[in-house]
Motif scaffolding. Sequence first.
Motif, PDB file in Angstrom:
ATOM      1  N   ILE A   1      41.284 -23.853  35.973  1.00  0.00           N
ATOM      2  CA  ILE A   1      42.629 -23.518  36.434  1.00  0.00           C
ATOM      3  C   ILE A   1      43.674 -24.246  35.587  1.00  0.00           C
ATOM      4  O   ILE A   1      44.701 -23.660  35.204  1.00  0.00           O
ATOM      5  N   SER A   2      43.424 -25.496  35.277  1.00  0.00           N
ATOM      6  CA  SER A   2      44.382 -26.274  34.476  1.00  0.00           C
ATOM      7  C   SER A   2      44.612 -25.640  33.113  1.00  0.00           C
ATOM      8  O   SER A   2      45.722 -25.685  32.575  1.00  0.00           O
ATOM      9  N   SER A   3      43.576 -25.014  32.568  1.00  0.00           N
ATOM     10  CA  SER A   3      43.706 -24.408  31.242  1.00  0.00           C
ATOM     11  C   SER A   3      44.388 -23.045  31.286  1.00  0.00           C
ATOM     12  O   SER A   3      44.827 -22.533  30.253  1.00  0.00           O
ATOM     13  N   GLN A   4      44.497 -22.456  32.487  1.00  0.00           N
ATOM     14  CA  GLN A   4      45.070 -21.110  32.610  1.00  0.00           C
ATOM     15  C   GLN A   4      46.427 -21.074  33.293  1.00  0.00           C
ATOM     16  O   GLN A   4      47.165 -20.101  33.169  1.00  0.00           O
ATOM     17  N   VAL A   5      46.781 -22.127  34.037  1.00  0.00           N
ATOM     18  CA  VAL A   5      47.958 -22.066  34.897  1.00  0.00           C
ATOM     19  C   VAL A   5      49.260 -21.849  34.121  1.00  0.00           C
ATOM     20  O   VAL A   5      50.193 -21.211  34.637  1.00  0.00           O
ATOM     21  N   SER A   6      49.348 -22.314  32.892  1.00  0.00           N
ATOM     22  CA  SER A   6      50.577 -22.118  32.127  1.00  0.00           C
ATOM     23  C   SER A   6      50.850 -20.639  31.859  1.00  0.00           C
ATOM     24  O   SER A   6      52.008 -20.224  31.733  1.00  0.00           O
ATOM     25  N   ARG A   7      49.811 -19.824  31.794  1.00  0.00           N
ATOM     26  CA  ARG A   7      49.994 -18.390  31.580  1.00  0.00           C
ATOM     27  C   ARG A   7      50.710 -17.764  32.769  1.00  0.00           C
ATOM     28  O   ARG A   7      51.465 -16.796  32.616  1.00  0.00           O
ATOM     29  N   VAL A   8      50.493 -18.318  33.950  1.00  0.00           N
ATOM     30  CA  VAL A   8      51.182 -17.848  35.147  1.00  0.00           C
ATOM     31  C   VAL A   8      52.558 -18.501  35.268  1.00  0.00           C
ATOM     32  O   VAL A   8      53.551 -17.842  35.565  1.00  0.00           O
TER      33      VAL A   8
ATOM     34  N   ASP B   1      44.988 -32.710  24.896  1.00  0.00           N
ATOM     35  CA  ASP B   1      45.382 -31.312  24.744  1.00  0.00           C
ATOM     36  C   ASP B   1      45.874 -30.733  26.055  1.00  0.00           C
ATOM     37  O   ASP B   1      46.905 -30.047  26.092  1.00  0.00           O
ATOM     38  N   GLN B   2      45.175 -31.032  27.144  1.00  0.00           N
ATOM     39  CA  GLN B   2      45.552 -30.482  28.442  1.00  0.00           C
ATOM     40  C   GLN B   2      46.949 -30.923  28.854  1.00  0.00           C
ATOM     41  O   GLN B   2      47.767 -30.123  29.294  1.00  0.00           O
ATOM     42  N   VAL B   3      47.219 -32.231  28.683  1.00  0.00           N
ATOM     43  CA  VAL B   3      48.505 -32.776  29.106  1.00  0.00           C
ATOM     44  C   VAL B   3      49.639 -32.294  28.210  1.00  0.00           C
ATOM     45  O   VAL B   3      50.654 -31.768  28.683  1.00  0.00           O
ATOM     46  N   LEU B   4      49.476 -32.466  26.900  1.00  0.00           N
ATOM     47  CA  LEU B   4      50.568 -32.145  25.985  1.00  0.00           C
ATOM     48  C   LEU B   4      50.788 -30.645  25.845  1.00  0.00           C
ATOM     49  O   LEU B   4      51.922 -30.182  25.733  1.00  0.00           O
ATOM     50  N   ARG B   5      49.684 -29.871  25.868  1.00  0.00           N
ATOM     51  CA  ARG B   5      49.844 -28.417  25.766  1.00  0.00           C
ATOM     52  C   ARG B   5      50.543 -27.864  26.998  1.00  0.00           C
ATOM     53  O   ARG B   5      51.405 -26.989  26.898  1.00  0.00           O
ATOM     54  N   ARG B   6      50.173 -28.381  28.184  1.00  0.00           N
ATOM     55  CA  ARG B   6      50.813 -27.912  29.411  1.00  0.00           C
ATOM     56  C   ARG B   6      52.315 -28.194  29.373  1.00  0.00           C
ATOM     57  O   ARG B   6      53.127 -27.325  29.725  1.00  0.00           O
ATOM     58  N   ASP B   7      52.693 -29.374  28.951  1.00  0.00           N
ATOM     59  CA  ASP B   7      54.114 -29.703  28.867  1.00  0.00           C
ATOM     60  C   ASP B   7      54.821 -28.827  27.838  1.00  0.00           C
ATOM     61  O   ASP B   7      55.949 -28.382  28.054  1.00  0.00           O
ATOM     62  N   ARG B   8      54.147 -28.591  26.716  1.00  0.00           N
ATOM     63  CA  ARG B   8      54.754 -27.757  25.677  1.00  0.00           C
ATOM     64  C   ARG B   8      54.958 -26.329  26.181  1.00  0.00           C
ATOM     65  O   ARG B   8      56.019 -25.731  25.983  1.00  0.00           O
ATOM     66  N   ASP B   9      53.953 -25.794  26.845  1.00  0.00           N
ATOM     67  CA  ASP B   9      54.068 -24.434  27.373  1.00  0.00           C
ATOM     68  C   ASP B   9      55.167 -24.353  28.437  1.00  0.00           C
ATOM     69  O   ASP B   9      56.006 -23.448  28.425  1.00  0.00           O
ATOM     70  N   ASP B  10      55.161 -25.295  29.373  1.00  0.00           N
ATOM     71  CA  ASP B  10      56.140 -25.269  30.457  1.00  0.00           C
ATOM     72  C   ASP B  10      57.561 -25.465  29.955  1.00  0.00           C
ATOM     73  O   ASP B  10      58.508 -24.946  30.546  1.00  0.00           O
ATOM     74  N   SER B  11      57.706 -26.230  28.866  1.00  0.00           N
ATOM     75  CA  SER B  11      59.053 -26.502  28.363  1.00  0.00           C
ATOM     76  C   SER B  11      59.723 -25.258  27.792  1.00  0.00           C
ATOM     77  O   SER B  11      60.931 -25.245  27.572  1.00  0.00           O
ATOM     78  N   SER B  12      58.950 -24.186  27.612  1.00  0.00           N
ATOM     79  CA  SER B  12      59.542 -22.939  27.124  1.00  0.00           C
ATOM     80  C   SER B  12      60.345 -22.234  28.208  1.00  0.00           C
ATOM     81  O   SER B  12      61.192 -21.382  27.924  1.00  0.00           O
ATOM     82  N   VAL B  13      60.089 -22.598  29.481  1.00  0.00           N
ATOM     83  CA  VAL B  13      60.799 -21.953  30.588  1.00  0.00           C
ATOM     84  C   VAL B  13      61.447 -22.956  31.541  1.00  0.00           C
ATOM     85  O   VAL B  13      62.098 -22.574  32.503  1.00  0.00           O
TER      86      VAL B  13
END
Length: 238
Positions: free
Chosen positions: A98-105, A183-195
Amino acid sequence: MSTAESPLIIAIDGPSGSGKSSVSKAVASRLGVGYLDTGAMYRALTWWCLDQGVDLADEAAVVAAAQTLPLELSTDPDDQRVGVGGSDVTVDIRTTEISSQVSRVATNTGVRPILQQAQRDRMAAIATATGGVVAEGRDITTVVAPDALVRILLTASEEARLRRRSAEVHGTADEEAMAATRDQVLRRDRDDSSVSQFTVAADGVVTVDTSDLGFDESVEAVLAVVASRVGMAARDET
């Protein structure tokens, strides 16, 4: 706990690993008010889509799922439970899958306003029932509850955030564990920061840096901000 005229609304945002979930729950418990983990709502929707066979790349289908999500969230900070469609997914939504997919949602711009309104509704209901609410997660201080009496951006250095999340996920914060978590922490923040903006405090939002603070110290720092804001509000009312 509430001000003289209205329930106490506390909104806390911050990057992954800043401690916002654990600190927010402790603050809610100390104040005797309800708690809302808005990130759990995005995770629950992600779980529901995967469980129902909804393609996360199909943005319209994910939006439709968000509109009918059969979500149940406990409001007790000392006993957090998440249910979807009658299934207890409290543990399931914290898995790596779920942690690896939640940013897509979470980055689906059609989903965000639906869950943001649901968050406002839940915050109002919790505050009415318990005298207040501590709500934490993306957009809380700016989009969801910009008029909250207390708005805090909880932050920490990258090293501190990786260390904490590594200890939480792997039970250790050695170099190997931190590398696996990076990767999990920084990628999630990077993805979320787009919105969502959660790296710099907006006007009226108080920054609390927990880089060099232990857990108890972080809780006390947030409670100090709450006490200050409540005191200011009380003076304004007189």
